[in-house]
Design a protein around this motif. Structure first.
Motif, PDB file in Angstrom:
ATOM      1  N   PRO A 126       0.809  -1.222   0.000  1.00  0.00           N
ATOM      2  CA  PRO A 126       0.000   0.000   0.000  1.00  0.00           C
ATOM      3  C   PRO A 126       0.841   1.271   0.000  1.00  0.00           C
ATOM      4  CG  PRO A 126       0.004  -1.028   2.175  1.00  0.00           C
ATOM      5  CD  PRO A 126       0.685  -1.979   1.262  1.00  0.00           C
ATOM      6  N   PHE A 127       2.134   1.159   0.380  1.00  0.00           N
ATOM      7  CA  PHE A 127       2.993   2.336   0.436  1.00  0.00           C
ATOM      8  C   PHE A 127       3.606   2.647  -0.929  1.00  0.00           C
ATOM      9  CE2 PHE A 127       7.252   4.196   1.303  1.00  0.00           C
ATOM     10  CZ  PHE A 127       6.820   5.415   1.804  1.00  0.00           C
ATOM     11  N   THR A 128       4.168   1.625  -1.557  1.00  0.00           N
ATOM     12  CA  THR A 128       4.842   1.837  -2.845  1.00  0.00           C
ATOM     13  C   THR A 128       3.940   1.579  -4.036  1.00  0.00           C
ATOM     14  OG1 THR A 128       5.621  -0.459  -2.936  1.00  0.00           O
ATOM     15  CG2 THR A 128       7.028   1.139  -1.806  1.00  0.00           C
ATOM     16  N   GLY A 129       2.843   0.837  -3.816  1.00  0.00           N
ATOM     17  CA  GLY A 129       1.961   0.470  -4.927  1.00  0.00           C
ATOM     18  C   GLY A 129       2.492  -0.671  -5.760  1.00  0.00           C
ATOM     19  N   ILE A 130       3.606  -1.254  -5.355  1.00  0.00           N
ATOM     20  CA  ILE A 130       4.213  -2.354  -6.105  1.00  0.00           C
ATOM     21  C   ILE A 130       3.441  -3.646  -5.858  1.00  0.00           C
ATOM     22  CG2 ILE A 130       6.286  -3.787  -6.342  1.00  0.00           C
ATOM     23  CD1 ILE A 130       7.908  -1.300  -5.494  1.00  0.00           C
ATOM     24  N   VAL A 131       3.160  -4.387  -6.943  1.00  0.00           N
ATOM     25  CA  VAL A 131       2.463  -5.669  -6.848  1.00  0.00           C
ATOM     26  C   VAL A 131       3.465  -6.789  -7.110  1.00  0.00           C
ATOM     27  CG1 VAL A 131       0.618  -7.106  -7.782  1.00  0.00           C
ATOM     28  CG2 VAL A 131       0.301  -4.627  -7.606  1.00  0.00           C
ATOM     29  N   GLU A 132       3.505  -7.760  -6.216  1.00  0.00           N
ATOM     30  CA  GLU A 132       4.428  -8.882  -6.367  1.00  0.00           C
ATOM     31  C   GLU A 132       3.705 -10.197  -6.105  1.00  0.00           C
ATOM     32  OE1 GLU A 132       8.821  -7.256  -5.247  1.00  0.00           O
ATOM     33  OE2 GLU A 132       7.493  -7.646  -3.556  1.00  0.00           O
ATOM     34  N   THR A 133       4.215 -11.252  -6.708  1.00  0.00           N
ATOM     35  CA  THR A 133       3.691 -12.598  -6.507  1.00  0.00           C
ATOM     36  C   THR A 133       4.677 -13.397  -5.659  1.00  0.00           C
ATOM     37  OG1 THR A 133       2.533 -12.582  -8.620  1.00  0.00           O
ATOM     38  CG2 THR A 133       2.968 -14.725  -7.639  1.00  0.00           C
ATOM     39  N   VAL A 134       4.171 -14.022  -4.608  1.00  0.00           N
ATOM     40  CA  VAL A 134       5.000 -14.847  -3.738  1.00  0.00           C
ATOM     41  C   VAL A 134       4.507 -16.284  -3.818  1.00  0.00           C
ATOM     42  CG1 VAL A 134       5.797 -15.261  -1.387  1.00  0.00           C
ATOM     43  CG2 VAL A 134       5.419 -12.921  -2.170  1.00  0.00           C
ATOM     44  N   ILE A 135       5.373 -17.193  -4.231  1.00  0.00           N
ATOM     45  CA  ILE A 135       5.037 -18.613  -4.335  1.00  0.00           C
ATOM     46  C   ILE A 135       5.856 -19.380  -3.311  1.00  0.00           C
ATOM     47  CG2 ILE A 135       4.976 -20.641  -5.838  1.00  0.00           C
ATOM     48  CD1 ILE A 135       4.777 -18.747  -8.211  1.00  0.00           C
ATOM     49  N   CYS A 136       5.178 -20.179  -2.501  1.00  0.00           N
ATOM     50  CA  CYS A 136       5.859 -20.918  -1.437  1.00  0.00           C
ATOM     51  C   CYS A 136       5.435 -22.380  -1.464  1.00  0.00           C
ATOM     52  CB  CYS A 136       5.525 -20.302  -0.075  1.00  0.00           C
ATOM     53  SG  CYS A 136       6.218 -21.194   1.339  1.00  0.00           S
ATOM     54  N   ASN A 137       6.412 -23.288  -1.377  1.00  0.00           N
ATOM     55  CA  ASN A 137       6.102 -24.715  -1.266  1.00  0.00           C
ATOM     56  C   ASN A 137       6.836 -25.346  -0.083  1.00  0.00           C
ATOM     57  OD1 ASN A 137       8.678 -24.679  -2.245  1.00  0.00           O
ATOM     58  ND2 ASN A 137       8.322 -26.054  -3.972  1.00  0.00           N
ATOM     59  N   ASP A 138       7.106 -24.532   0.928  1.00  0.00           N
ATOM     60  CA  ASP A 138       7.778 -24.997   2.134  1.00  0.00           C
ATOM     61  C   ASP A 138       6.755 -25.667   3.049  1.00  0.00           C
ATOM     62  OD1 ASP A 138       8.823 -24.923   4.903  1.00  0.00           O
ATOM     63  OD2 ASP A 138      10.543 -23.963   3.947  1.00  0.00           O
ATOM     64  N   ALA A 139       6.868 -26.983   3.216  1.00  0.00           N
ATOM     65  CA  ALA A 139       5.883 -27.740   3.987  1.00  0.00           C
ATOM     66  C   ALA A 139       5.775 -27.251   5.428  1.00  0.00           C
ATOM     67  CB  ALA A 139       6.228 -29.228   3.957  1.00  0.00           C
ATOM     68  N   ALA A 140       6.909 -26.954   6.042  1.00  0.00           N
ATOM     69  CA  ALA A 140       6.900 -26.510   7.438  1.00  0.00           C
ATOM     70  C   ALA A 140       6.169 -25.180   7.583  1.00  0.00           C
ATOM     71  CB  ALA A 140       8.329 -26.379   7.948  1.00  0.00           C
ATOM     72  N   ALA A 141       6.378 -24.275   6.629  1.00  0.00           N
ATOM     73  CA  ALA A 141       5.741 -22.959   6.702  1.00  0.00           C
ATOM     74  C   ALA A 141       4.252 -23.037   6.384  1.00  0.00           C
ATOM     75  CB  ALA A 141       6.434 -22.003   5.735  1.00  0.00           C
ATOM     76  N   LEU A 142       3.860 -23.957   5.497  1.00  0.00           N
ATOM     77  CA  LEU A 142       2.481 -24.016   5.025  1.00  0.00           C
ATOM     78  C   LEU A 142       1.557 -24.826   5.922  1.00  0.00           C
ATOM     79  CD1 LEU A 142       2.991 -24.453   1.181  1.00  0.00           C
ATOM     80  CD2 LEU A 142       2.291 -22.399   2.401  1.00  0.00           C
ATOM     81  N   SER A 143       2.087 -25.804   6.618  1.00  0.00           N
ATOM     82  CA  SER A 143       1.249 -26.727   7.385  1.00  0.00           C
ATOM     83  C   SER A 143       0.347 -26.004   8.386  1.00  0.00           C
ATOM     84  CB  SER A 143       2.130 -27.740   8.118  1.00  0.00           C
ATOM     85  OG  SER A 143       1.335 -28.635   8.865  1.00  0.00           O
ATOM     86  N   ASN A 144       0.927 -25.153   9.221  1.00  0.00           N
ATOM     87  CA  ASN A 144       0.138 -24.445  10.223  1.00  0.00           C
ATOM     88  C   ASN A 144      -0.829 -23.455   9.588  1.00  0.00           C
ATOM     89  OD1 ASN A 144       1.320 -25.803  12.344  1.00  0.00           O
ATOM     90  ND2 ASN A 144       2.914 -24.250  12.663  1.00  0.00           N
ATOM     91  N   ARG A 145      -0.388 -22.782   8.518  1.00  0.00           N
ATOM     92  CA  ARG A 145      -1.263 -21.826   7.838  1.00  0.00           C
ATOM     93  C   ARG A 145      -2.474 -22.528   7.239  1.00  0.00           C
ATOM     94  NH1 ARG A 145       2.701 -17.764   4.420  1.00  0.00           N
ATOM     95  NH2 ARG A 145       3.900 -16.939   6.175  1.00  0.00           N
ATOM     96  N   TRP A 146      -2.231 -23.673   6.607  1.00  0.00           N
ATOM     97  CA  TRP A 146      -3.323 -24.428   5.992  1.00  0.00           C
ATOM     98  C   TRP A 146      -4.316 -24.893   7.051  1.00  0.00           C
ATOM     99  CZ3 TRP A 146      -5.806 -25.306   1.701  1.00  0.00           C
ATOM    100  CH2 TRP A 146      -6.612 -26.431   1.574  1.00  0.00           C
ATOM    101  N   PHE A 147      -3.818 -25.406   8.148  1.00  0.00           N
ATOM    102  CA  PHE A 147      -4.693 -25.853   9.235  1.00  0.00           C
ATOM    103  C   PHE A 147      -5.523 -24.691   9.772  1.00  0.00           C
ATOM    104  CE2 PHE A 147      -5.421 -26.422  13.805  1.00  0.00           C
ATOM    105  CZ  PHE A 147      -6.185 -27.584  13.792  1.00  0.00           C
ATOM    106  N   SER A 148      -4.899 -23.548   9.939  1.00  0.00           N
ATOM    107  CA  SER A 148      -5.585 -22.378  10.479  1.00  0.00           C
ATOM    108  C   SER A 148      -6.671 -21.872   9.543  1.00  0.00           C
ATOM    109  CB  SER A 148      -4.565 -21.265  10.745  1.00  0.00           C
ATOM    110  OG  SER A 148      -5.206 -20.097  11.183  1.00  0.00           O
ATOM    111  N   ILE A 149      -6.376 -21.818   8.249  1.00  0.00           N
ATOM    112  CA  ILE A 149      -7.349 -21.302   7.292  1.00  0.00           C
ATOM    113  C   ILE A 149      -8.507 -22.278   7.098  1.00  0.00           C
ATOM    114  CG2 ILE A 149      -6.387 -22.178   5.107  1.00  0.00           C
ATOM    115  CD1 ILE A 149      -6.800 -19.406   3.961  1.00  0.00           C
ATOM    116  N   CYS A 150      -8.231 -23.583   7.169  1.00  0.00           N
ATOM    117  CA  CYS A 150      -9.306 -24.577   7.087  1.00  0.00           C
ATOM    118  C   CYS A 150     -10.240 -24.476   8.292  1.00  0.00           C
ATOM    119  CB  CYS A 150      -8.723 -25.993   7.003  1.00  0.00           C
ATOM    120  SG  CYS A 150      -7.969 -26.393   5.420  1.00  0.00           S
TER     121      CYS A 150
END
Length: 479
Positions: free
Chosen positions: A242-266
């Motif tokens: 929101p400060f710079t207006g720059i749009v970026e795409t972040v792709i992550c396939n790190d199992a350790a980082a995603l596991s808790n996030r996936w559980f939380s969002i489900c």
């Protein structure tokens, strides 16, 4: 950011002209312009110090206020030497990310990668790999996905994205995708036509994907962060600073980082109300719901296939006897009663021109949840009854052009039925007799608005009143 975007930002902040930079580097101005426009990347083959020379030249051409602004952007509180090094590093990183070969390798080998907007247009392999990996590890053929990418009109990026995934040999006919689509209620209300058109398209989009729509209230700007999770194997986020207006795409396939996030969002997903719910037509609840729907009054139909919305009990019985080969007794006990209730109720109907012409020419009609072709005599009887009801104003019929600004005929996958308080959708083929109930008051209200907007298109997009009656009479003449 791309190399061109980074260089443009440096020149804008510093106030240095591209011609001045070209002169310092010994290049033609048009060559520098191609860098800035991302038409061409610079070659480092004969000048390995290019980025250092650009950084040095920009700083030497900048006044004190411009240098301070550059420092705030690239190296807050750093010395001139540190600022020059930071600018060189920014150019080097942007150059690396802008090379397609590096993109593909990085996306496949790193646990996470940040990509400038517009640079990652292909590379569906990483999504397909995540899905096949989930299927192999769990033995499940259904791949759960969750997305908060805003729905857009029916020709939106969702269709292009999932269409490419579903057509791949690893997915087609082997795996099924369950896509949990989050819909921000404020975004829905602000973009009624776009969202309603998209839901009409995606509720019955493809045999390999099932959409589930959920309503939620965003606490932030939904367009700042968008995401797709493919189980706990891959996340794809689009982030707008929101400060710079720059749009970026972040792709992550790190199992350790995603596991808790996936559980939380489900877990959070289970608490959200659904916009639509799928109902089997063999259930007792289905009959109760249809009865309540008819008795709700103020009936509205949006049809992509002809239906007997005005037909006498006698003619309906003839249709069942001649064209329905299974479950006749069950159909008579319920559908005849339901049909009688519907036919006696005043209603507004919007039908696509091609759906009406298909019935006139070939007799294709959806009746009792079955796709039928009725003969010439029955078509004539039915069309005469319809015309009589139109003239008596029991039916307000609008014939909608196949191509219009809101929803095209080829993009609408289900017929829509509304009353003053709820509604449902029904497939227009023999893919299985079920309905999709609109279980959200917000969605019902938005679909009511959408229905009105279709009727109000005017011009060459709709025929109504006497013009619609004349069209039906001409159709009778053709039959």
């Amino acid at each position: 950011m791309t190399f061109g975007q980074t260089l443009r930002q440096l020149l804008t902040i510093s106030g240095v002209k591209s011609a001045a930079l070209a002169s310092r580097l010994g290049y033609d101005t048009s060559y520098i312009s191609r860098w800035i426009s991302d038409i061409k990347l610079p070659s480092l083959k004969n000048n390995s110090r290019l980025f250092s020379q650009i950084a040095e030249g920009i700083l030497e051409e900048s006044d004190s206020s411009a240098r301070e602004e550059l420092r705030q952007t690239f190296c807050r509180d750093g010395s001139d030497a540190e600022l020059e090094q930071a600018i060189e590093s920014a150019l080097s990183l942007a150059f690396t990310c802008s090379r397609p070969a590096v993109h593909q390798q990085a996306a496949m080998s790193r646990n996470a990668i940040c990509i400038p907007d517009g640079m990652y247009k292909d590379g569906y392999d990483i999504y397909i790999n995540a899905m096949t990996q989930y299927a192999q590890e769990t033995g499940d053929r259904e791949i759960p996905c969750i997305t908060a990418t805003p729905l857009k009109p029916y020709n939106n990026q969702n269709e292009a994205f999932w269409g490419a995934i579903l057509s791949s040999p690893q997915i087609f006919g082997k795996l099924h995708i369950i896509l949990h689509q989050l819909i921000d209620s404020s975004d829905f209300s602000a973009n009624v036509d776009s969202y309603c058109a998209a839901i009409c398209t995606f509720a019955h989009y493809h045999e390999g994907i099932k959409y589930e729509f959920y309503e939620y209230n965003s606490v932030a700007d939904i367009h700042s962060v968008q995401f797709i999770y493919i189980a706990d194997k891959l996340s794809y986020q689009i982030i707008k600073n929101p400060f710079t207006g720059i749009v970026e795409t972040v792709i992550c396939n790190d199992a350790a980082a995603l596991s808790n996030r996936w559980f939380s969002i489900c877990k959070q997903l289970q608490l959200l109300p659904k916009l639509l719910s799928y109902q089997n037509c063999s259930s007792k609840y289905f009959r109760h719901f249809l009865y309540d729907y008819v008795m709700g009054g103020e009936l509205r139909y949006l049809l992509n296939i002809m239906q007997p919305f005005f037909i006498t009990d006698e003619l309906a019985d003839e249709f069942i006897e001649q064209y329905v080969t299974d479950g006749k007794e069950e159909i008579r006990s319920f559908y005849m009663y339901f049909n009688s209730l519907c036919s006696k109720a005043a209603k507004e109907v919007i039908i696509f021109r091609s759906a009406l012409l298909e019935y006139i020419y070939s007799g294709t009609i959806l009746f009792c949840g079955r796709l039928l072709k009725v003969d010439r005599e029955h078509r004539i009887s039915h069309m005469k009854q319809l015309l009589e009801n139109m003239k008596q104003e029991h039916c307000r019929l609008t014939i909608l052009s196949d191509a219009n600004p809101l929803l095209n005929y080829n993009d609408m996958e289900m017929s829509l039925y509304l009353n003053k308080s709820n509604g449902f959708m029904e497939p227009s083929d023999n893919s299985g007799h079920y309905i999709v109930q609109i279980s959200s008051r917000l969605a019902t209200e938005c679909f009511q608005q959408f229905f009105c907007h279709l009727q109000e298109l005017g011009g060459s997009y709709v025929m109504k009143g006497k013009e619609a009656c004349d069209f039906i009479e001409k159709g009778l003449g053709l039959i």
